[in-house]
Design an enzyme around this catalytic site. Structure first.
Site, PDB file in Angstrom:
ATOM      1  N   PHE A 158     -32.195  36.269  -3.774  1.00 43.49           N
ATOM      2  CA  PHE A 158     -31.716  36.838  -2.518  1.00 43.49           C
ATOM      3  C   PHE A 158     -30.441  36.139  -2.065  1.00 43.49           C
ATOM      4  O   PHE A 158     -30.340  34.914  -2.114  1.00 43.49           O
ATOM      5  CB  PHE A 158     -32.760  36.658  -1.406  1.00 43.49           C
ATOM      6  CG  PHE A 158     -34.055  37.368  -1.633  1.00 43.49           C
ATOM      7  CD1 PHE A 158     -34.252  38.651  -1.164  1.00 43.49           C
ATOM      8  CD2 PHE A 158     -35.087  36.745  -2.317  1.00 43.49           C
ATOM      9  CE1 PHE A 158     -35.455  39.306  -1.363  1.00 43.49           C
ATOM     10  CE2 PHE A 158     -36.294  37.388  -2.524  1.00 43.49           C
ATOM     11  CZ  PHE A 158     -36.476  38.675  -2.051  1.00 43.49           C
ATOM     12  N   ASP A 159     -29.478  36.931  -1.631  1.00 47.76           N
ATOM     13  CA  ASP A 159     -28.404  36.389  -0.819  1.00 47.76           C
ATOM     14  C   ASP A 159     -29.025  36.107   0.551  1.00 47.76           C
ATOM     15  O   ASP A 159     -30.045  36.712   0.909  1.00 47.76           O
ATOM     16  CB  ASP A 159     -27.274  37.422  -0.715  1.00 47.76           C
ATOM     17  CG  ASP A 159     -26.160  36.946   0.193  1.00 47.76           C
ATOM     18  OD1 ASP A 159     -25.837  35.759   0.137  1.00 47.76           O
ATOM     19  OD2 ASP A 159     -25.625  37.774   0.954  1.00 47.76           O
ATOM     20  N   LYS A 160     -28.451  35.195   1.332  1.00 48.06           N
ATOM     21  CA  LYS A 160     -29.069  34.853   2.620  1.00 48.06           C
ATOM     22  C   LYS A 160     -28.553  35.724   3.763  1.00 48.06           C
ATOM     23  O   LYS A 160     -29.315  36.483   4.370  1.00 48.06           O
ATOM     24  CB  LYS A 160     -28.836  33.376   2.952  1.00 48.06           C
ATOM     25  CG  LYS A 160     -29.456  32.946   4.301  1.00 48.06           C
ATOM     26  CD  LYS A 160     -29.206  31.490   4.585  1.00 48.06           C
ATOM     27  CE  LYS A 160     -27.755  31.217   4.950  1.00 48.06           C
ATOM     28  NZ  LYS A 160     -27.377  31.773   6.285  1.00 48.06           N
TER      29      LYS A 160
END
Length: 625
Positions: free
Chosen positions: A310-312
């Site tokens: 996941f990107d944040k």
């Protein structure tokens, strides 16, 4: 002539059925074998005509289709004067095709519903200042349009005046109305439930989000997975093999009827159609629930995902950061704030917007010689002063000295989960800001559901500082967390996992993370149907709704299982039928064709179950934290 006969295939089916019923009435009601034979001969010829035409067309392109097997079987039965068998077999085959087409049309209902709600007209502002109804194809980018209560929004656009609530179910899958006012984005195909708005057309026709959704789902439903391609190849060899088997049965048994029965029972109809119908139904379900799956190959790979990265920002978090803490150093702070605001107002970055909002009213100055430092920040000249805005690495590169207290402040800000933005004027540290984003509501429950669905590793990769990333990871119980990651670092990390044999999905916003989205086995875009998100990824979660991710994974697993079930049903029925021919007395051509058509309908109805698929406890994601 051929086209005319094929166009009347449904009518021929019903006429054949009526003739068969009349034949049985005259045989058992009036003991009249002559009329019985005549009605069945006519029914056989009528029913065989469209089947024979389809067989001929297949042979012309060097394909031995199911129609070829049935044509030979019916012709053989007719020649040995078994008119009852030939008539019933042709009727069952045609009737099965009729039911098959009807049920398949239902599996494509998601596309049908989408195309039916596509807007057809718009109220366009003309040169005389009046709004006139025009065809939606006559709307160009930049035109001003009026949308009234109950009307469909004709294009993607921006609200210029007015306000109201819009039902965006066709785009996001959610029927809860969304408030719109000046400056808000609206999408084609959505419905203004109340209010009146004027919008500027930003994207029209096939370029709208709605147009792209229809195009993508149509392409996905027409795509073929490796399983489907294998079955296509298998059928090309299997069908001729059945012909050879029937030939040898006739040679060794001298029983023409037995050979013809083998031809009928060996038809691989359910096998050929079982996988595609599951694929179409699964993609259709996704379209209804705001999940765009780009083809059956995506379904196959996604169902086996072990690790999700996941990107944040904008993915696990809301993507709307605010300044949470700040400390000033030295003198002339108002001047430094003005320089900072002057630089940041030229940026669309979420952190820049948060800084501008926090500073508020200030004196802006001209900015020149702007230099973007990759992974660091920005250096520019403002009013003759060299101003650096960015992280600690940029400050070190600019030879900015940190006092002991400033170093402690930075560590404390990071520990508190802040993204650090430092500002130095002429190599002197002036401002320290800590900016924090909020975790998306319900995302913790959504991640738990992913684990229950068999995902082993949930990992966050972010360009933010490690302290912030660790806090997010701890709160969400993630497997790993890595900060200070540039786009190329994320791609390298992902590639390393793949080299270890893991099947990896990447969830990002479709812009900064496009290298990772492209490299991942499954690229999943979070975004309200943006161009980049749709074009870069394999899966699009409309409206940036994380709760759709567990539904998407559960749907792909259910679809993959459904495909396997259909293959087992199809192969199992053929094996049982062929065994019954050789080892039982009750099997004949009519019963075999009846069971054969029933197996086709069985795999179709089994596939159609996917249209109603809903992940259990889906609603919990909206309440659990």
């Amino acid at each position: 002539m051929q086209l005319k006969i094929l166009s009347q295939k449904n009518r021929i089916t019903w006429i054949s059925g009526v003739l068969i019923v009349l034949g049985f009435i005259f045989r058992f009601g009036f003991n009249n074998l002559t009329i019985f034979n005549i009605t069945f001969i006519i029914a056989s010829i009528l029913g065989a005509a469209p089947i024979a035409i389809q067989a001929y067309q297949a042979l012309r392109v060097k394909v031995v289709s199911i129609d070829v097997l049935v044509t030979i079987a019916v012709g053989g039965a007719f020649l040995i004067q078994n008119y009852e068998e030939s008539a019933i077999v042709t009727f069952l085959f045609l009737f099965g095709g009729f039911l098959e087409q009807r049920t398949l049309n239902q599996t494509r209902s998601a596309i049908k519903e989408l195309t039916e709600i596509a807007p057809e007209s718009a109220l366009k502002l003309m040169d005389d200042g009046e709004f006139e109804e025009v065809d939606v194809d006559d709307v160009d980018e930049g035109d001003i349009l009026l949308v009234k209560t109950g009307a469909k929004v004709p294009v993607d656009g921006t609200v210029l005046t007015g306000e109201g609530y819009i039902n965006e179910a066709s785009i996001t899958g959610e029927s809860e109305p969304v408030g719109k006012e000046k400056g808000a984005n609206v999408f084609a195909g959505t419905i203004l439930e109340n209010g009146t708005i004027q919008i500027r057309a930003d994207r029209v026709g096939e370029d709208t989000t709605f147009g792209k959704i229809i195009e993508l789902v149509e392409e996905a439903q027409d795509s073929k997975s490796e399983a489907e391609r294998f079955i296509d190849r298998f059928s090309k060899w299997y069908t001729p093999a059945v012909l050879v088997l029937a030939f040898f049965v006739w040679i060794f048994s001298k029983d023409v009827e037995l050979a013809i029965t083998v031809l009928v029972l060996g038809c691989p109809g359910a096998l050929v159609i079982g996988v595609p119908v599951s694929n179409v139904a699964g993609i259709g379900n996704g379209a209804r629930h705001g999940v765009l799956l780009k083809g059956s190959e995506v379904i196959h790979d996604f169902s086996r995902v072990e690790t999700i990265l996941f990107d944040k920002t904008g993915t696990l978090t809301v993507g709307n950061p605010e300044v949470a803490e700040k400390i000033y150093y030295g003198t002339n702070i108002d001047e430094a704030l003005g320089y900072l605001a002057s630089i940041e107002r030229e940026s669309d970055h979420p952190l820049a917007k948060a800084i501008i909002k926090d500073i508020g009213e200030t004196n802006y100055s001209p900015v020149v010689d702007t230099e973007v430092v990759k992974g660091g920040g920005i250096v520019a000249t403002v009013n003759g002063h060299r101003v650096a805005v960015g992280n600690v690495a940029l400050m070190e590169k600019e030879n900015v000295e940190f006092s002991k207290q400033a170093l402690l402040d930075v560590k404390q800000f990071e520990k508190n989960g802040n993204s650090i933005v430092l500002t130095a004027v002429d190599n002197e540290l002036k401002i320290l800001m800590g900016i924090r984003d909020q975790i998306r509501p319900g995302v913790k429950a959504d991640l738990r559901r992913l684990k229950r669905l068999g995902v082993k590793n949930l990992i966050v990769l972010s360009g933010d500082n490690q302290g912030t990333v660790d806090l997010v990871s701890k709160e969400l119980s993630l497997t790993e967390a890595h900060g200070h990651m540039l786009p190329e670092n994320k791609a390298a990390y992902l590639k390393n996992l793949q080299e270890q044999g893991q099947i990896v999905a990447f969830v990002g916003d479709g812009v900064n993370d496009s290298p990772s989205l492209a490299l991942a086995d499954i690229g999943i875009a979070m975004g309200s149907g943006t161009d980049v998100a749709i074009e870069t990824s394999d899966v699009v979660l409309m409206n940036s709704d994380m709760s759709r991710l567990p539904h998407a994974l559960g749907l792909t697993k259910a679809t993959a299982n459904n495909m396997l079930q259909n293959i087992v049903i199809a192969v199992g029925v053929v094996l049982v039928l062929l065994a019954s021919v050789f080892f039982s007395d009750w099997m004949n051509m009519s019963i075999g064709m009846l069971v054969h058509e029933a197996s086709i309908l069985a795999v179709i109805f089994n596939g159609m179950r996917l249209l109603g698929f809903k992940l259990k406890n889906r609603g919990q994601s909206n309440t659990e934290k």
